[in-house]
Write a protein that holds these residues in place. Structure first.
Motif, short mmCIF file in Angstrom:
data_model
loop_
_atom_site.label_atom_id
_atom_site.label_comp_id
_atom_site.label_asym_id
_atom_site.label_seq_id
_atom_site.Cartn_x
_atom_site.Cartn_y
_atom_site.Cartn_z
N MET A 171 3.38 27.91 9.34
CA MET A 171 3.36 26.47 9.32
C MET A 171 2.47 26.02 8.15
SD MET A 171 1.81 23.85 12.19
CE MET A 171 3.05 24.13 13.41
N PRO A 172 2.99 25.11 7.28
CA PRO A 172 2.20 24.66 6.13
C PRO A 172 0.98 23.86 6.56
CG PRO A 172 4.42 23.67 6.12
CD PRO A 172 4.30 24.52 7.33
N VAL A 173 -0.09 24.05 5.82
CA VAL A 173 -1.33 23.32 6.09
C VAL A 173 -1.28 22.01 5.33
CG1 VAL A 173 -3.83 23.36 5.87
CG2 VAL A 173 -2.59 25.47 6.36
N LYS A 174 -1.53 20.91 6.02
CA LYS A 174 -1.50 19.60 5.38
C LYS A 174 -2.85 19.34 4.72
CE LYS A 174 -0.19 14.86 6.06
NZ LYS A 174 0.50 13.90 6.85
N ALA A 175 -2.81 18.88 3.47
CA ALA A 175 -4.03 18.58 2.72
C ALA A 175 -4.71 17.35 3.30
CB ALA A 175 -3.69 18.34 1.25
N ALA A 176 -6.03 17.34 3.21
CA ALA A 176 -6.78 16.19 3.65
C ALA A 176 -6.48 15.01 2.73
CB ALA A 176 -8.28 16.50 3.63
N THR A 177 -6.49 13.83 3.27
CA THR A 177 -6.22 12.64 2.46
C THR A 177 -7.42 11.71 2.50
OG1 THR A 177 -5.20 11.44 4.30
CG2 THR A 177 -3.74 12.75 2.90
N SER A 178 -7.51 10.85 1.50
CA SER A 178 -8.57 9.85 1.41
C SER A 178 -7.95 8.49 1.14
CB SER A 178 -9.53 10.16 0.25
OG SER A 178 -10.17 11.38 0.47
N MET A 179 -8.61 7.46 1.62
CA MET A 179 -8.14 6.10 1.35
C MET A 179 -8.74 5.64 0.03
SD MET A 179 -7.85 2.54 3.37
CE MET A 179 -6.92 3.37 4.57
N VAL A 180 -7.90 5.01 -0.80
CA VAL A 180 -8.34 4.45 -2.07
C VAL A 180 -8.00 2.96 -2.04
CG1 VAL A 180 -8.00 4.48 -4.57
CG2 VAL A 180 -7.84 6.61 -3.26
N GLN A 181 -8.99 2.13 -2.33
CA GLN A 181 -8.76 0.68 -2.35
C GLN A 181 -9.21 0.12 -3.69
OE1 GLN A 181 -11.12 -0.52 1.10
NE2 GLN A 181 -9.22 -0.96 2.18
N PHE A 182 -8.43 -0.81 -4.23
CA PHE A 182 -8.83 -1.52 -5.44
C PHE A 182 -8.14 -2.86 -5.46
CE2 PHE A 182 -5.30 1.26 -6.46
CZ PHE A 182 -4.41 0.46 -7.15
N ARG A 183 -8.66 -3.76 -6.25
CA ARG A 183 -8.09 -5.10 -6.38
C ARG A 183 -7.16 -5.15 -7.59
NH1 ARG A 183 -9.74 -8.38 -2.72
NH2 ARG A 183 -11.76 -8.11 -1.75
N MET A 184 -6.11 -5.95 -7.44
CA MET A 184 -5.12 -6.11 -8.49
C MET A 184 -4.58 -7.53 -8.42
SD MET A 184 -1.44 -4.13 -8.86
CE MET A 184 -2.13 -2.53 -9.20
N ASP A 185 -4.23 -8.07 -9.56
CA ASP A 185 -3.60 -9.39 -9.60
C ASP A 185 -2.39 -9.40 -8.65
OD1 ASP A 185 -3.10 -12.04 -11.22
OD2 ASP A 185 -1.17 -10.96 -11.18
N THR A 186 -2.30 -10.41 -7.82
CA THR A 186 -1.24 -10.49 -6.81
C THR A 186 0.14 -10.46 -7.45
OG1 THR A 186 -2.68 -11.73 -5.33
CG2 THR A 186 -0.32 -11.89 -4.91
N ASN A 187 0.32 -11.19 -8.53
CA ASN A 187 1.60 -11.23 -9.21
C ASN A 187 1.99 -9.85 -9.73
OD1 ASN A 187 3.71 -12.93 -9.80
ND2 ASN A 187 2.89 -13.61 -11.76
#
Length: 92
Positions: free
Chosen positions: A1-17
């Motif tokens: 069974m493949p081992v799933k890599a750990a994930t991290s949340m990334v947040q940043f701001r961007m122009d809405t348009n």
């Protein structure tokens, strides 16, 4: 069974348009915003560089800058006339 890599949340701001326009294109490509940015990040890691050229926009001098440059070149012509000055003068 493949081992799933750990994930991290990334947040940043961007122009809405910009966000909405890019999401629309990603959707047409069958991608989510997350998958598109993951592809970008993987490309950076694989190639050890940004996967496209980044450069400064060509600067266009404003009127005051142009006037100051003219004044400088005119003063330089009096102080140092010659072929080098003329070559620089006509490259503008």
């Amino acid at each position: 069974m493949p081992v799933k890599a750990a994930t991290s949340m990334v947040q940043f701001r961007m122009d809405t348009n910009l966000k909405e326009q890019s999401e629309e294109i990603f959707k047409k490509l069958g991608l989510t915003m997350t998958s598109a940015f993951t592809i970008f990040a993987q490309s950076v890691v694989n190639h050890r560089k940004i996967p496209f050229e980044i450069s400064l926009p060509e600067e266009i001098p404003n009127y005051a800058t142009k006037a100051a440059m003219e004044e400088f070149y005119d003063a330089k012509m009096v102080a140092e006339p010659g072929a080098e000055y003329l070559a620089k003068r006509f490259q503008r």
